[in-house]
Design a protein around this motif. Structure first.
Motif, PDB file in Angstrom:
ATOM      1  N   SER A 287       3.601   9.857  -0.501  1.00 47.64           N
ATOM      2  CA  SER A 287       3.289  11.206  -0.961  1.00 47.64           C
ATOM      3  C   SER A 287       4.450  12.154  -0.722  1.00 47.64           C
ATOM      4  CB  SER A 287       2.035  11.736  -0.250  1.00 47.64           C
ATOM      5  OG  SER A 287       2.211  11.725   1.151  1.00 47.64           O
ATOM      6  N   SER A 288       4.447  13.251  -1.463  1.00 52.98           N
ATOM      7  CA  SER A 288       5.464  14.290  -1.315  1.00 52.98           C
ATOM      8  C   SER A 288       4.867  15.630  -1.724  1.00 52.98           C
ATOM      9  CB  SER A 288       6.696  13.973  -2.162  1.00 52.98           C
ATOM     10  OG  SER A 288       6.368  13.984  -3.537  1.00 52.98           O
ATOM     11  N   LEU A 289       5.477  16.701  -1.226  1.00 51.07           N
ATOM     12  CA  LEU A 289       5.083  18.072  -1.553  1.00 51.07           C
ATOM     13  C   LEU A 289       6.323  18.821  -2.014  1.00 51.07           C
ATOM     14  CD1 LEU A 289       3.105  20.504  -1.499  1.00 51.07           C
ATOM     15  CD2 LEU A 289       3.816  20.864   0.880  1.00 51.07           C
ATOM     16  N   THR A 290       6.232  19.488  -3.166  1.00 51.10           N
ATOM     17  CA  THR A 290       7.372  20.205  -3.718  1.00 51.10           C
ATOM     18  C   THR A 290       6.980  21.635  -4.059  1.00 51.10           C
ATOM     19  OG1 THR A 290       8.349  18.189  -4.651  1.00 51.10           O
ATOM     20  CG2 THR A 290       9.066  20.282  -5.586  1.00 51.10           C
ATOM     21  N   LEU A 291       7.817  22.585  -3.618  1.00 56.12           N
ATOM     22  CA  LEU A 291       7.693  23.995  -3.979  1.00 56.12           C
ATOM     23  C   LEU A 291       8.857  24.327  -4.905  1.00 56.12           C
ATOM     24  CD1 LEU A 291       6.928  25.498  -0.455  1.00 56.12           C
ATOM     25  CD2 LEU A 291       5.288  24.715  -2.172  1.00 56.12           C
ATOM     26  N   SER A 292       8.581  25.080  -5.972  1.00 47.80           N
ATOM     27  CA  SER A 292       9.627  25.356  -6.955  1.00 47.80           C
ATOM     28  C   SER A 292       9.606  26.806  -7.397  1.00 47.80           C
ATOM     29  CB  SER A 292       9.468  24.440  -8.182  1.00 47.80           C
ATOM     30  OG  SER A 292       8.232  24.695  -8.830  1.00 47.80           O
ATOM     31  N   SER A 293      10.802  27.269  -7.787  1.00 51.01           N
ATOM     32  CA  SER A 293      10.967  28.594  -8.389  1.00 51.01           C
ATOM     33  C   SER A 293      11.733  28.396  -9.687  1.00 51.01           C
ATOM     34  CB  SER A 293      11.739  29.535  -7.463  1.00 51.01           C
ATOM     35  OG  SER A 293      11.064  29.697  -6.232  1.00 51.01           O
ATOM     36  N   ASN A 294      11.191  28.926 -10.765  1.00 53.12           N
ATOM     37  CA  ASN A 294      11.813  28.777 -12.079  1.00 53.12           C
ATOM     38  C   ASN A 294      12.189  30.151 -12.626  1.00 53.12           C
ATOM     39  OD1 ASN A 294      11.245  25.726 -12.828  1.00 53.12           O
ATOM     40  ND2 ASN A 294       9.370  26.535 -11.930  1.00 53.12           N
ATOM     41  N   PHE A 295      13.417  30.249 -13.100  1.00 52.40           N
ATOM     42  CA  PHE A 295      13.932  31.513 -13.615  1.00 52.40           C
ATOM     43  C   PHE A 295      14.341  31.317 -15.074  1.00 52.40           C
ATOM     44  CE2 PHE A 295      14.784  31.149  -9.100  1.00 52.40           C
ATOM     45  CZ  PHE A 295      14.229  32.318  -8.595  1.00 52.40           C
ATOM     46  N   TYR A 296      13.638  32.023 -15.979  1.00 51.32           N
ATOM     47  CA  TYR A 296      13.893  31.911 -17.408  1.00 51.32           C
ATOM     48  C   TYR A 296      14.868  33.025 -17.795  1.00 51.32           C
ATOM     49  CZ  TYR A 296       9.751  28.993 -17.039  1.00 51.32           C
ATOM     50  OH  TYR A 296       8.844  28.012 -16.657  1.00 51.32           O
ATOM     51  N   LEU A 297      16.157  32.689 -17.800  1.00 48.77           N
ATOM     52  CA  LEU A 297      17.200  33.678 -18.024  1.00 48.77           C
ATOM     53  C   LEU A 297      17.300  34.079 -19.487  1.00 48.77           C
ATOM     54  CD1 LEU A 297      19.903  32.153 -15.668  1.00 48.77           C
ATOM     55  CD2 LEU A 297      18.107  33.808 -15.134  1.00 48.77           C
ATOM     56  N   SER A 298      16.927  33.165 -20.379  1.00 47.23           N
ATOM     57  CA  SER A 298      16.906  33.459 -21.812  1.00 47.23           C
ATOM     58  C   SER A 298      15.976  32.469 -22.486  1.00 47.23           C
ATOM     59  CB  SER A 298      18.315  33.385 -22.408  1.00 47.23           C
ATOM     60  OG  SER A 298      18.793  32.046 -22.376  1.00 47.23           O
ATOM     61  N   ARG A 299      15.872  32.547 -23.797  1.00 48.17           N
ATOM     62  CA  ARG A 299      15.007  31.614 -24.520  1.00 48.17           C
ATOM     63  C   ARG A 299      15.538  30.185 -24.435  1.00 48.17           C
ATOM     64  NH1 ARG A 299      13.917  33.554 -30.493  1.00 48.17           N
ATOM     65  NH2 ARG A 299      12.740  31.575 -30.388  1.00 48.17           N
ATOM     66  N   LYS A 300      16.844  30.045 -24.266  1.00 42.49           N
ATOM     67  CA  LYS A 300      17.447  28.722 -24.259  1.00 42.49           C
ATOM     68  C   LYS A 300      17.828  28.220 -22.873  1.00 42.49           C
ATOM     69  CE  LYS A 300      19.379  28.902 -28.938  1.00 42.49           C
ATOM     70  NZ  LYS A 300      20.610  28.731 -29.749  1.00 42.49           N
ATOM     71  N   PHE A 301      18.019  29.140 -21.942  1.00 41.45           N
ATOM     72  CA  PHE A 301      18.578  28.739 -20.651  1.00 41.45           C
ATOM     73  C   PHE A 301      17.637  29.109 -19.509  1.00 41.45           C
ATOM     74  CE2 PHE A 301      21.326  29.428 -16.924  1.00 41.45           C
ATOM     75  CZ  PHE A 301      21.918  28.177 -16.852  1.00 41.45           C
ATOM     76  N   GLN A 302      17.448  28.163 -18.587  1.00 40.00           N
ATOM     77  CA  GLN A 302      16.647  28.423 -17.396  1.00 40.00           C
ATOM     78  C   GLN A 302      17.206  27.638 -16.216  1.00 40.00           C
ATOM     79  OE1 GLN A 302      13.027  26.301 -19.200  1.00 40.00           O
ATOM     80  NE2 GLN A 302      12.729  25.894 -17.035  1.00 40.00           N
TER      81      GLN A 302
END
Length: 340
Positions: A287-302
């Motif tokens: 098992s594993s636990l993952t925390l994530s933060s996603n930043f959508y800088l533009s429609r094409k790039f994140q």
């Protein structure tokens, strides 16, 4: 160490109101090589220091699975919040190597340095263009004897191999997504719940027993014109342990994966996620636990930043960049796993 590859041959989806039907043919390759902590310690300091006088467990194993998957999927939106899906799969195995038992213990006595070994090994394999009728140890030859072994590329028929339907299996995927509101989404899935029964060129090799090595009687070598140190050592090992070989079919479960997660959308540019992942492999849950933060800088790039807890390790960080253009998606991921 793990490697997975999915090669889509055919993929089609039919949408009808709040439902979707899908069909796909995919070649899948799954490889696992695993080892115990004592094995890595042995490579660094041999059988001295921390391993001297203790039972070192060399948990070594290899798992290779290549099969073709015919999948029939169904997805339905129950309402605006809940969606469910399932995928029934018919599997046809192409090649497999499977370490079912992998216990090998070695203890070096701290006083007289006698070696004590214990083995419980079982290896199954189904390999194309390779047949083996029998394998045994010969006292007169002081070595293994292989009977009617054929490993010839010329006998390999690609059409017969890729259309082979003797190694049959079944699989199932299940999943659901629930949208609580504009910010919170919850999801869960079970992937690759199934098995394959291997029949073509299938063999099983086992080795069980105990072996004590306290040295070699030099007089046996000096008084013999044919015996060598290697002959005596091999005879002692394989008289103390039992080696068996069988031409038998066997079944192998797929490495089933379980996912439970949630995402929180702060705004159009920022989202956070949590994912609990489990994989059933070698009859154990990893098992594993993952925390994530996603930043959508533009429609094409994140970009994404992750933190994970896995395999009793707590300092695992990841950084990824994703770029979408037309039908293509390019990404770069850097993941640091710290061994505590």
């Amino acid at each position: 160490l793990a490697f997975e590859s999915n090669i889509d041959i055919i993929q089609a989806t039919l949408n009808f109101r709040n439902q979707a039907f899908s069909f796909s043919i995919t070649d899948k390759i799954i490889t696992r090589f695993y080892y115990g902590e004592d094995f890595m310690r042995f490579l660094y300091e041999l059988n001295w220091k921390n391993l001297l006088g203790t039972n070192a467990n060399f948990t070594l194993g290899y798992d290779f699975n290549y099969y073709r998957e015919y999948a029939f999927g169904y997805q339905r939106d129950i309402n605006e919040k809940l969606s469910i899906g399932a995928k029934a799969k018919v599997l046809f195995g192409k090649a497999n190597i499977y370490t079912e038992n992998n216990s090998f213990q070695w203890r070096t006595d701290a006083i007289d340095y006698t070696y004590y070994f214990n083995t419980d090994l079982k290896i199954n394999y189904s390999i194309p263009a390779f047949t083996l009728d029998n394998l045994y140890y010969s006292d007169s030859l002081h070595s293994f004897v292989i009977e009617d072994s054929v490993a010839d590329v010329d006998m390999f028929d690609a059409i017969d191999y890729f259309t082979n339907n003797e190694n049959r299996g079944l699989g199932l995927d299940l999943g659901a997504t629930y949208i609580l509101n504009n910010q919170f989404t919850f999801y869960g899935s079970i992937i690759d719940l199934g098995f394959i029964k291997w029949k073509t060129n299938s063999n099983t090799l086992t080795n069980n027993g105990d072996f004590i090595f306290s040295g070699i009687d030099v007089s046996r070598v000096l008084n013999s014109d044919s015996l060598s140190f290697q002959d005596i050592l091999m005879d002692t090992i394989f008289h103390s342990t039992e080696v068996k070989f069988n031409n038998t079919a066997y079944s192998k479960f797929l490495p089933t994966k379980i996912y439970l997660g949630s995402t929180y959308t702060l705004n159009e540019k920022i989202a956070f996620g949590i994912l609990v992942r489990g994989e059933i492999f070698q009859r154990k849950l990893h098992s594993s636990l993952t925390l994530s933060s996603n930043f959508y800088l533009s429609r094409k790039f994140q970009t994404a930043v992750t933190y994970s807890i896995l395999n009793n390790s707590f300092l695992n960080f990841g950084l990824g960049f994703i770029y979408n253009t037309g039908p293509f998606q390019f990404y770069i991921v850097n993941y640091h796993i710290h061994k505590s």
